[in-house]
Each structure stands twice: as structure tokens, then as C-alpha cells.
Design a protein around this motif. Structure first.
Motif, PDB file in Angstrom:
ATOM      1  N   TYR A  59       1.537   8.564  -5.820  1.00 31.71           N
ATOM      2  CA  TYR A  59       0.133   8.310  -6.171  1.00 31.71           C
ATOM      3  C   TYR A  59      -0.203   8.642  -7.617  1.00 31.71           C
ATOM      4  CZ  TYR A  59      -1.032   6.792  -1.504  1.00 31.71           C
ATOM      5  OH  TYR A  59      -1.095   6.061  -0.337  1.00 31.71           O
TER       6      TYR A  59
ATOM      7  N   ARG B  50      -4.475   2.623   0.786  1.00 26.19           N
ATOM      8  CA  ARG B  50      -4.791   2.326  -0.617  1.00 26.19           C
ATOM      9  C   ARG B  50      -3.890   1.164  -1.030  1.00 26.19           C
ATOM     10  NH1 ARG B  50      -4.428   6.307  -5.897  1.00 26.19           N
ATOM     11  NH2 ARG B  50      -5.190   4.773  -7.386  1.00 26.19           N
TER      12      ARG B  50
ATOM     13  N   GLY C 144      -7.247   6.509  11.946  1.00 29.21           N
ATOM     14  CA  GLY C 144      -8.591   6.183  11.465  1.00 29.21           C
ATOM     15  C   GLY C 144      -8.753   6.354   9.964  1.00 29.21           C
ATOM     16  N   ARG C 145      -7.633   6.331   9.261  1.00 27.97           N
ATOM     17  CA  ARG C 145      -7.732   6.500   7.797  1.00 27.97           C
ATOM     18  C   ARG C 145      -7.394   5.191   7.081  1.00 27.97           C
ATOM     19  NH1 ARG C 145      -5.498  11.348   9.632  1.00 27.97           N
ATOM     20  NH2 ARG C 145      -7.005  13.031   9.439  1.00 27.97           N
ATOM     21  N   SER C 146      -7.930   5.086   5.851  1.00 28.29           N
ATOM     22  CA  SER C 146      -7.767   3.830   5.104  1.00 28.29           C
ATOM     23  C   SER C 146      -6.458   3.800   4.320  1.00 28.29           C
ATOM     24  CB  SER C 146      -8.914   3.676   4.118  1.00 28.29           C
ATOM     25  OG  SER C 146     -10.128   3.895   4.743  1.00 28.29           O
TER      26      SER C 146
ATOM     27  N   TYR D  91       0.874  -1.179   0.000  1.00 21.83           N
ATOM     28  CA  TYR D  91       0.000   0.000   0.000  1.00 21.83           C
ATOM     29  C   TYR D  91       0.907   1.223   0.000  1.00 21.83           C
ATOM     30  CZ  TYR D  91       0.877   0.137   5.069  1.00 21.83           C
ATOM     31  OH  TYR D  91       1.470   0.192   6.290  1.00 21.83           O
ATOM     32  N   GLY D  92       0.314   2.417  -0.135  1.00 18.39           N
ATOM     33  CA  GLY D  92       1.084   3.647  -0.308  1.00 18.39           C
ATOM     34  C   GLY D  92       2.313   3.774   0.569  1.00 18.39           C
TER      35      GLY D  92
ATOM     36  N   MET E 244      -9.375   0.655  -1.658  1.00 19.74           N
ATOM     37  CA  MET E 244      -9.221   1.245  -0.327  1.00 19.74           C
ATOM     38  C   MET E 244      -9.546   0.185   0.726  1.00 19.74           C
ATOM     39  SD  MET E 244      -8.261   4.301  -1.042  1.00 19.74           S
ATOM     40  CE  MET E 244      -8.257   5.129   0.531  1.00 19.74           C
TER      41      MET E 244
END
Lengths: 302, 107
Positions: free
Chosen positions: B43, B72, B68-70, B21-22, B59
């Protein structure tokens, strides 16, 4: 190093990104503990790159040229007209209010008629804006961010340059009609008022074009997941609304042939009823809201 | 043919597998190149790769360590694997006999 101010700036900058980009980028920065100046540079870099990508995307320019520009110009011309009429009525009733008039039944009759007429004009404009926004919202997701920005920029620009006046001037010059002497401004007391001249038109643009237009964009984008039949019906209805809007733009009839102009002139009463057909978004938004409400209640009950 | 930064992303994502992921890809690239990798470059390149069909992204669920963030997530497709291996073979072929591959100083 934790720097709340830098992080606040980065958070603010991230508002210019789409939801998925914001989630991924801010999450990555939090995870790597990079929440100082580096966070600002990273978010700003992503925003600039996204905007640059949009700028060089031919799909965006195609959408702007063939859809967003015409819709913005038409809506701004109608909004200018509506703002002008609204300014005259507001000035008449608010700036020249006389309590003695309230005892006159004729006053109330005219006020009621005026309120109904202007209310319908505002409602139709809001529905046209919604329909235009709906068609813009149907554009691919990749161009949506740029389309939103182009919509608001072009609306403001066409509002500033007075598209309606330029259209009439263009027709006159292309048909060799000499520009007569400037006529005295019959609304001089109203245009002299800064509020009616400068502020009121922008309020009308914001309330009746920008807000409903953005709501239409949101619904148009959401409709991409609906059933094909429903999508076709919605797009057809929005297209018809925009075509009805086109024939109601002041000065646009000058671009049609004499026969069309004559036909429009003969069917003035039908033309006045036609905009009411454009009010379908009202029913769609209510039905959609009701459907979502029922869906939420059903989920809670389960 | 893909570019070198695209190759770096494809290689990192393949190495990381389900953990690609990122942030993890960015960290891998920074470790390998010893250079900073900006989120913007990462990105926009991932988007380009997705457009070409070399990766797929989605996501994930929000996590606590990310505020609390997803995430990618990135998965390299079969076409992406082929493109990356083609690039690697081309680089290997063109590098044969070059001074730095045989520890000789260029004149």
C-alpha cells in the motif's frame, strides 16, 4: 489458522490507520484467510510504514512548525490560565461550602456573576480550540493523521513545560529585567490539593481544548468539499479567532512594542468583548447539525 | 525511473485489469516472485505510484467474502504504462549478454 486473539490484536492495531487503509488491509487479510500472527505483522508493518512516511514528509514539519505548534502553545497557555481560575473558584465554593452562606443574597449574586464569567471564559476557550482545530483540519488529507498526533502531543508538551511562564521569563531575560525573589504562593492551599494541582488542569485541557479541537479538525476536513465562498468565509473567521486568541495569551503582550501594549491597555474593555466574536463556531456547529438533520429527514421521506 | 517493486505492481495491475485490487495484486506478486509481499510495502508503494500519477485508486463496495470491507481498486494510467514499459525495455537491454540470460554460469 483462525486465531481470534491475534485477529483482535490486528483489529486494535488497525485503529492507528486511516479509514481507507483499515478497510483495504483488513479486507485483504480476511479474503486471503490470513488472520493469525501474519495479520498482526502485516497491519503493524503498514502502521509503522505510514508513520515513518509522515515523519519524513516535509509538509508535515512545515504544518507543525508554522501552524500546529503556535496554536498548541497558545491554547495550552490559555487553558492553564482557565484551569487556574477554575481551581480557585471550585476550591472556594466546593471545598469551603457553608450552608449558612446560602441564606445570604449577596452570596447568590456573586456566585451567579462568577458562573457567568467563568462559563463565558470556558466557552470562548472551547471556541478558540475549535477554530484552531478547523485551520489544522484544512491541511491536506495526507498530513492530517500526523497533524492530529502532533496537535495532541504538542498540547500536552506545552502544558507540561508551562509555556506562559517560560514566555514571561524569556521576555524578562531578553529585556535585562532581573528575576526577583520567588513570591509566596497565594494559592498554596489550592496547589497543595492534588486534584486541583495535577488532575483538574488536565480535565480542563481535555474538555475545553482537545475535544473541541478535534471536532474543529473534523469540520475543517469536511469543509474541503464545501463551496469556495463558504470555505473562504469559514477560514477567514477561524483565522480572525486565532488572531484574537493570540492577543489574549497571557504574557504575549510583552513581545509587542510599548506603543501596542499601551494601546491594548487603554482598550481593555474592547479587548474583553473581542473574544465573544470567536464564538462563531457555536452557530456554525448548530447550523451544520440542523442542516444534516434536515438532509437525513428528507432522505428518509424520499 | 520506477523501482522494481513499483514495476511488479504496475505489471500485476495491468494483467489483472478490472480485478486489480490490493489482495489480488499481492497474490500475483507472491506467485511471480515466490516471496511474501507485505501489505505495508504494497500500500505504501501504491500510494507513491498514485502520487506520481502512474495509477489511480478508489474504494469499491463492501463485499461479504471480505467481512463487509471494501476493496481498494487500482488502475494503471497511461503514464504508468509508459513508465513500466520503459523500465522493462531498460531491464531487457541491460540483461542482454548477461550469463543468466544465455544459460551460462558466471565465472
Amino acid at each position: 489458522m483462525i486465531s481470534p486473539k491475534s485477529w483482535a490484536v490486528a483489529l486494535w492495531l488497525s485503529r492507528f490507520l486511516c479509514q481507507a487503509d483499515r478497510e483495504a488491509a483488513l479486507g485483504d487479510l480476511t479474503e486471503s484467510g490470513e488472520i493469525g500472527g501474519g495479520a498482526i505483522a502485516n497491519i503493524l508493518g503498514l502502521v509503522v510504514r505510514r508513520w515513518t512516511t509522515d515523519l519524513f514528509d516535509m509538509h508535515v514539519w512545515f504544518a507543525v512548525g508554522f501552524l500546529i505548534l503556535p496554536i498548541s502553545c497558545m491554547l495550552s497557555a490559555i487553558a492553564q490560565n482557565t484551569a487556574g481560575i477554575g481551581a480557585v473558584y471550585s476550591w472556594m465554593y466546593l471545598n469551603n461550602w457553608d450552608w449558612a452562606l446560602t441564606r445570604n443574597p449577596g452570596f447568590w449574586h456573586v456566585l451567579r456573576e462568577t458562573a457567568i464569567y467563568y462559563g463565558i471564559a470556558c466557552l470562548v476557550l472551547a471556541c478558540w480550540s475549535w477554530s484552531g482545530g478547523f485551520l489544522i483540519g484544512r491541511l491536506p488529507n495526507a498530513t492530517l493523521r500526523a497533524s492530529r498526533i502532533a496537535f495532541i502531543v504538542l498540547l500536552a508538551a506545552s502544558f507540561l513545560v508551562d509555556v506562559r511562564g517560560r514566555l514571561i521569563q524569556f521576555w524578562m531575560s531578553s529585556h535585562g529585567v532581573p528575576l526577583g525573589p520567588a513570591l509566596p504562593d497565594v494559592h498554596a492551599p489550592i496547589t497543595a490539593n492534588v486534584f486541583y494541582h495535577l488532575i483538574f488542569p488536565w480535565i480542563v485541557l481535555a474538555m475545553l481544548v482537545i475535544f473541541p479541537g478535534f471536532s474543529g479538525i473534523r469540520h475543517g476536513n469536511r469543509s474541503l468539499v464545501l463551496e469556495r465562498k463558504i470555505r473562504v468565509v469559514l477560514v477567514t473567521a477561524a483565522t480572525i479567532s486565532v488572531l484574537i486568541l493570540l492577543i489574549h495569551v497571557p504574557g504575549v503582550d510583552l513581545l509587542f512594542g510599548a506603543a501596542v501594549r499601551e494601546w491594548l491597555w487603554r482598550n481593555t474593555s474592547a479587548m474583553q468583548v473581542l473574544p465573544l466574536l470567536s464564538c462563531w463556531p457555536l452557530f456554525y456547529v448548530v447550523a451544520n447539525g440542523f442542516g444534516r438533520y434536515r438532509g437525513r429527514n428528507a432522505a428518509v421521506a424520499e | 525511473m520506477i523501482g522494481e517493486f513499483e514495476y511488479l505492481i504496475l505489471s500485476s495491475a495491468t494483467r489483472l485489469g478490472v480485478d486489480a485490487y490490493g489482495a489480488s495484486i499481492r497474490s500475483e506478486i507472491e506467485k511471480a516472485t515466490r516471496h511474501k509481499c507485505s501489505i505495508g510495502a504494497l500500500y505504501t508503494t501504491i500510494d507513491r505510484l498514485e502520487l506520481k500519477g502512474f495509477v489511480t485508486t478508489w474504494m469499491g463496495e463492501p463485499t461479504r467474502e471480505r467481512g463487509g470491507r471494501s476493496k481498494r481498486f487500482v488502475q494503471v494510467t497511461a503514464t504508468g504504462v509508459k513508465e513500466a514499459s520503459d523500465f522493462f525495455r531498460a531491464i531487457s537491454r541491460i540483461s542482454k549478454g548477461a550469463s543468466w540470460t544465455t544459460n551460462r554460469t558466471a565465472r
